[in-house]
Design an enzyme around this catalytic site. Structure first.
Site, PDB file in Angstrom:
ATOM      1  N   GLU A   1      -5.657 100.522 -10.218  1.00  0.00           N
ATOM      2  CA  GLU A   1      -5.925 101.912  -9.869  1.00  0.00           C
ATOM      3  C   GLU A   1      -4.674 102.719 -10.208  1.00  0.00           C
ATOM      4  OE1 GLU A   1      -7.005 101.943  -5.716  1.00  0.00           O
ATOM      5  OE2 GLU A   1      -8.784 100.730  -6.100  1.00  0.00           O
TER       6      GLU A   1
ATOM      7  N   ARG B   1     -12.415  96.149  -2.832  1.00  0.00           N
ATOM      8  CA  ARG B   1     -11.262  96.092  -3.725  1.00  0.00           C
ATOM      9  C   ARG B   1     -11.790  95.831  -5.130  1.00  0.00           C
ATOM     10  NH1 ARG B   1      -8.786  98.224  -0.504  1.00  0.00           N
ATOM     11  NH2 ARG B   1      -6.814  97.706   0.507  1.00  0.00           N
TER      12      ARG B   1
ATOM     13  N   HIS C   1     -10.143 105.990  -5.011  1.00  0.00           N
ATOM     14  CA  HIS C   1      -9.811 105.286  -3.761  1.00  0.00           C
ATOM     15  C   HIS C   1      -9.635 106.253  -2.596  1.00  0.00           C
ATOM     16  CE1 HIS C   1      -8.027 101.298  -2.079  1.00  0.00           C
ATOM     17  NE2 HIS C   1      -8.625 101.985  -1.135  1.00  0.00           N
TER      18      HIS C   1
END
Lengths: 328, 327
Positions: free
Chosen positions: B273, B244, B292
């Site tokens: 993000e 993360r 991601h």
């Protein structure tokens, strides 16, 4: 030791586009009197007798009849990398000159490149990077999908030392590994990487999710992967080429990629290198091209020079060369 | 079974950038009455009482107290992916709502991406591609080099399922593997991948050529890698993050990359993000960022959906819930 000169080693140049890497010069100078092509051409009379060996870095200097004739004391040519396709082996042998490549130093590095390209293509890494850093607002996370590597089927065409190292790596990704090779490997070797031999290349092409081309370029492997072979591949399959551009029929590849005959391609090698700037391959979204990275690491390049020197010294001392290449 | 309706399940939306995939929705609709947030908001009174589960796809819809209060019959929230840092577990528990995630199905893909980032970064794949296709390229310079992965030292911070799979893959590249984890793995597991335990993270940081982060985000791992940790790393080292964004102190990372405290970074995750378009990380040459995509393969996303469907069905019929997340 007194008065004895080091043997003359001819190289193309030092630094620059095709030259010997600066970081290797000190090591070379320990064993040889380095002569660049420029120095040789400016002073042929004195230099020509001194040259006992040539170290080819990225195919330069070009070895032709004229050069061989002007080097009466030339005993050995060592080249960086493993491919010998650009050398006239018979011509060189006819002058009584031995040849060596540096096949041991290249295998891990090239295998890593192959795996890196396979993963980058499967997971759409380059595309993803552009989306992540682009100034536009095309960012979209959830619907950006690649294909799985773990558990997929990898077909390795050419199971030499590089192909085998790729198999070792792919096994750790729980891939189902098929291979096609001139000669079948021993059972032990097959079992160690869990690979299945495909006597017919067709069988490999039909089953593989990833086709990795790792052969030497020879008259038999030129255009080995053409229209027919690509049509045998799954439409969801990826072609990865780390051997030589000429092993793949490039025009057929363009057509296959444009019409969805195969999913994608990742090429560390093309023909020529670099491609003309208006070549279609440069524009296709489902293609990754890298500038012949195969062995381009500090470690691998240094090991190549070490291996070349080992072979040259062996030849000059009348000892067996570890990586001698004979004209077939 | 008579009179029993198929369950009403709340989702954010179908299609678009973050919605449930169309083909997934087709299968889900066979088992559930899917209600989008839009439909719910247009008919709160009626639908509020009907909704018994939430299908959380990429952290949407956002679950807050207000929503929980208006869904009196909510029994279970199924969340996609393995991370649950976006959920207030205490809050959910206080409403008697169970939670599930999809931990194991994402592990191979995420480990594969970790390896992909390590190889792409060290061999300068993205840069290389740019050179290969750039209209200005006339030749490929011989002195343009990357760094070797084979035989290098990899330090894995977080040796859970994903970290362990990375170790299995890295072993085949003849890498020397160090790891740091809350709990030491057993001897058999360590020797199967040739991994050496580093009780102190400092030892791992000082020896590694590649540092890969595969921890869960918790209060303890928040900013786990900060200025101090980056300074302990070798100046030739690369940081890879598939956990993360918040595990790394991003400002410290920018500085470290700009001043050669570490060589490079490859990040599948950032905070937020996406990053703001003017963020320095987007401009650094020695950084690869991916959006991601740790678990972003067709097959895995399908498996995630199937797992979530199973968890919801179990949760609604009072059976043990696969992949339940406990407080």
């Amino acid at each position: 030791m007194g008065g004895e000169e080091l043997p003359g080693l001819l190289v193309y140049e030092i630094g620059g586009i095709h030259g010997i890497l600066h970081g290797h010069v000190a090591f070379l100078k320990k064993h040889f009197y380095l002569i660049t092509m420029k120095e040789f051409l400016e002073n042929k009379k004195n230099m020509s007798k001194k040259v006992q060996a040539i170290y080819l870095w990225w195919h330069k200097p070009v070895i032709d009849q004229e050069l061989l004739q002007s080097l009466p004391n030339l005993k050995v040519i060592a080249k960086s990398g493993v491919g010998m396709d650009h050398l006239d082996l018979k011509l060189v042998a006819s002058f009584g000159v031995k040849m060596a490549n540096t096949r041991c130093a290249v295998s891990s590095s090239t295998a890593d490149t192959g795996m890196g390209l396979l993963l980058a293509s499967a997971r759409r890494l380059v595309e993803g990077y552009h989306i992540a850093v682009s100034s536009g607002i095309q960012y979209c996370e959830a619907d950006f999908l690649g294909v799985e590597v773990t558990g997929a089927t990898l077909g390795i065409i050419g199971m030499g030392s590089i192909g085998y190292k790729i198999a070792l790596r792919a096994k750790a990704f729980e891939m189902n590994i098929l291979y096609h090779n001139r000669r079948r490997r021993k059972e032990q070797e097959e079992q160690a990487v869990g690979t299945t031999y495909c006597e017919k290349i067709d069988s490999l092409l039909q089953q593989a999710d990833f086709v990795m081309v790792v052969v030497s370029l020879t008259p038999q492997t030129r255009n080995l992967i053409g229209k027919r072979e690509m049509e045998l591949m799954k439409p969801t399959a990826t072609l990865i080429n780390i051997s030589r551009g000429a092993v793949v029929d490039q025009e057929a590849l363009v057509a296959a990629l444009q019409t969805g005959v195969i999913r994608a391609a990742a090429l560390d090698v093309t023909y020529p290198e670099p491609l003309p700037r208006d070549h279609v391959l440069l524009k296709l979204k489902n293609v990754i091209i890298t500038p012949h990275l195969g062995i381009k690491t500090d470690k691998a390049t240094y090991m190549i020079t070490e291996e070349a020197v080992e072979n040259i010294l062996a030849a000059l001392n009348g000892l067996p060369m570890p990586n001698e290449v004979l004209p077939s | 079974m008579e009179g029993q309706e198929i369950p009403y399940v709340l989702i954010d939306c179908v299609g678009g950038k973050h919605g449930v995939y169309e083909d997934h929705a087709e299968l889900l609709k066979k088992h559930f009455h899917l209600i989008t947030m839009k439909e719910y908001l247009e008919n709160k009174e009626f639908l509020g009482k009907k909704i018994r589960a939430i299908y959380l796809w990429y952290h949407k819809p956002v679950i807050n107290e207000e929503l929980l209060q208006s869904l009196p019959n909510l029994k279970i929230v199924a969340s996609s992916g393995v991370g649950i840092d976006h959920l207030d577990l205490n809050l959910l528990s206080s409403y008697g709502v169970k939670v599930s995630n999809t931990p194991f199905v994402v592990s191979s893909d995420t480990a594969d991406l970790g390896m992909a980032l390590m190889l792409a970064s060290s061999r300068r794949l993205v840069e290389g591609h740019q050179i290969a296709v750039s209209p200005d390229t006339e030749y490929f310079p011989a002195d343009w080099l990357g760094t070797e992965v084979s035989g290098a030292t990899l330090g894995i911070v977080g040796m859970g399922t994903i970290g362990y799979k990375v170790a299995q893959r890295a072993k085949a590249f003849e890498m020397k593997i160090l790891y740091h984890n809350r709990n030491r793995r057993n001897e058999e597991e360590e020797s199967a991948v040739g991994a050496t335990y580093c009780k102190r993270i400092d030892d791992l940081l000082q020896q590694s050529d590649f540092v890969l982060l595969s921890v869960t985000l918790t209060p303890q791992t928040h900013k786990l890698i900060g200025k101090r940790e980056l300074k302990l790393m070798k100046p030739t080292a690369t940081l890879i993050n598939v956990s993360r964004g918040l595990v790394v102190d991003q400002d410290a990372l920018v500085e470290a990359l700009q001043t050669n405290i570490i060589k490079a970074a490859a990040l599948d995750v950032t905070y937020p993000e996406p990053l703001p378009r003017d963020h320095p990380l987007l401009k650094l040459k020695n950084v690869i960022i991916t959006p991601h995509i740790g678990s972003a393969t067709k097959k895995t996303r399908r498996l995630m959906m199937e797992n979530m469907m199973e968890s919801i069905q179990a949760g609604l019929t009072g059976l043990p819930i696969p992949n339940e997340v406990f407080l």
